[in-house]
Design an enzyme around this catalytic site. Structure first.
Site, PDB file in Angstrom:
ATOM      1  N   GLU A 152      -5.277   3.383   4.599  1.00 33.81           N
ATOM      2  CA  GLU A 152      -5.421   1.828   4.656  1.00 33.81           C
ATOM      3  C   GLU A 152      -5.461   1.044   6.086  1.00 33.81           C
ATOM      4  OE1 GLU A 152      -2.216   0.762   1.311  1.00 33.81           O
ATOM      5  OE2 GLU A 152      -1.598   2.578   1.893  1.00 33.81           O
TER       6      GLU A 152
ATOM      7  N   GLU B 130       0.342   5.304  10.060  1.00 31.36           N
ATOM      8  CA  GLU B 130       0.524   4.292   8.578  1.00 31.36           C
ATOM      9  C   GLU B 130      -0.741   4.150   8.091  1.00 31.36           C
ATOM     10  OE1 GLU B 130       3.031   3.292   7.058  1.00 31.36           O
ATOM     11  OE2 GLU B 130       4.493   4.417   8.257  1.00 31.36           O
TER      12      GLU B 130
ATOM     13  N   GLU C 236       7.622   9.370  -2.986  1.00 31.81           N
ATOM     14  CA  GLU C 236       6.478   9.254  -1.817  1.00 31.81           C
ATOM     15  C   GLU C 236       6.720  10.670  -0.968  1.00 31.81           C
ATOM     16  OE1 GLU C 236       6.178   6.130   0.873  1.00 31.81           O
ATOM     17  OE2 GLU C 236       6.377   4.554  -0.676  1.00 31.81           O
TER      18      GLU C 236
ATOM     19  N   LYS D 294      -2.660  -1.594   7.437  1.00 31.84           N
ATOM     20  CA  LYS D 294      -1.448  -1.366   7.282  1.00 31.84           C
ATOM     21  C   LYS D 294      -0.719  -1.660   8.669  1.00 31.84           C
ATOM     22  CE  LYS D 294       1.079   0.985   4.895  1.00 31.84           C
ATOM     23  NZ  LYS D 294       1.793   1.968   4.246  1.00 31.84           N
TER      24      LYS D 294
END
Length: 397
Positions: free
Chosen positions: A333, A342, A279, A336
């Site tokens: 997203e 995030e 990542e 999250k």
């Protein structure tokens, strides 16, 4: 490895040979052998959101963007079905919540693989299983104990099924496994982590698995913006740093983080283990206290990262080992938890359009791309038909 098929023809037909060779070269030049990671660039496909496109649309998007590698954090059957026949290589995740069960015995691992892996092969190119995510160095010490047994049981089950050579077993780590990482040559594993890390590395070394690290210059910069040059974090022009021990110069933090991992592995007794970035990414939005979380910085980081990976080069400390990385993430997203950042790492918006321009084609342009793919398919079919017609003429004369 590219393969070209040659046909031996009688001398009187040599006039046709160059054309035959050319046609067969065109047809078979794309026959390649499979690897766990095609090229150098991959993307993490997270799904903690309620507004994402369907998995089939995601496949269209990835193909339009020419992304050949992806990671998911579970074994979602709808995703695995959608990826069938796409040619995109996928690493699936065995979630942290399964590790205690997997550690008890091989039967649990076997059942999981028979349910979530074997039925989708070979149509869906599942090339790896990530057992857990960021376990060592995390808060749940019970999971530290069960990680290695889980990894061993998953591998043993794959081996019993004859899949161990095509499906790699890995386990991504966060930077929390290191006691320090600056300068790169000084990096070592945390003493409490090393007790669990060394036997894990011994097993991965035995089965030929790489070391996966989640490397985020964004998080480092966010934690200390006063002392870290943002240009150094974003691959922009800057004086860089010189590692006093190795005398190597680093002009970006990303490569420094990778070489820190190599240094830690070397000290632990694993100098030949490859490091792959599982990542990395940059947030396009964040809270007031999240320094650097802007769309402009996210675009610069991801554009420069993609350009760096396209060079297929190594790091200052491992110049001959090509850097490979999965970018986080495919989409923002919206469900999250945690700080605003995030929810804002996506290269694409939920509708499939690009979040910012780093050279990718979004879903909205995919109709044109699909037409192009269709045209290419028709072209190759025509070439093949022409080739066979010529061959038949040659054999008949």
């Amino acid at each position: 490895m590219k393969s070209i098929f040659f046909i031996n023809l009688p001398t009187r037909h040599m006039g046709f040979s160059p054309w035959l060779l050319l046609i067969f070269s065109v047809i078979f030049s794309n026959v390649v052998t499979g690897n766990a990671f095609t090229g150098t660039y991959g993307v993490n496909y997270g799904k903690i959101a309620d507004n994402l496109p369907s998995p089939h649309s995601v496949v269209t998007l990835l193909r339009a963007a020419k992304i050949k590698n992806t990671r998911i954090y579970d074994a979602d059957h709808e995703v695995l079905k959608a990826f069938k026949g796409s040619g995109i290589e996928i690493i699936i995740g065995l979630g942290n919540e399964y590790l205690k069960e997997m550690s008890i015995g091989e039967d649990s691992a076997m059942n999981w693989i028979k349910t979530n892996v074997q039925p989708f092969l070979p149509g869906t190119k599942i090339v790896g299983i990530a057992v857990g995510n960021e376990i060592l160095g995390g808060d749940d010490h019970e999971l530290w104990e069960v990680l290695l047994p889980s990894v061993k049981n998953v591998y043993a089950a794959l081996r019993r099924l004859g899949l161990q050579k095509s499906v790699q077993v890995t386990s991504p780590h966060s930077e929390a496994v290191f006691a320090n990482s600056y300068p790169p040559s000084a990096c070592i594993f945390r003493e409490d982590v090393f007790i669990y890390m060394k036997p894990l590395l011994q097993f991965f070394s035995k089965i030929g698995s790489p070391f996966y690290i989640n490397a985020y210059p964004f998080l480092a910069y966010k934690s200390d913006p006063e002392h870290i040059d943002i240009n150094y974090a974003l691959f922009k022009s800057n004086p860089g740093i010189v590692d006093a021990k190795t005398h190597l110069h680093y002009d970006n933090m990303f490569e420094a983080q990778i070489d820190a991992a190599y240094a830690a592995l070397e000290k632990a007794g694993f100098p030949k283990m490859e490091v792959i970035v599982s990542e990395t990414g940059w947030a396009s939005n964040g809270d007031a206290n999240e320094a650097g979380a802007t769309k402009q910085n996210a675009r610069i980081y991801n554009y420069n990262l993609r350009k760096l990976l396209a060079k297929k080069k190594g790091t200052p400390y491992r110049p001959k080992t090509v850097v490979r990385a999965y970018v986080f993430a495919l989409f923002n997203e919206n469900l999250k938890p945690g700080p605003t950042s995030e929810r804002n790492f996506g290269l694409f918006k939920p509708d499939g359009s690009i979040s910012y321009d780093i050279g990718f084609t979004g879903l909205k342009e995919s109709s044109a791309v699909s037409s192009l793919v269709s045209f290419k398919g028709s072209f190759h079919s025509l070439v093949f038909a022409t080739c066979m017609a010529i061959l038949l003429l040659v054999l008949a004369s």
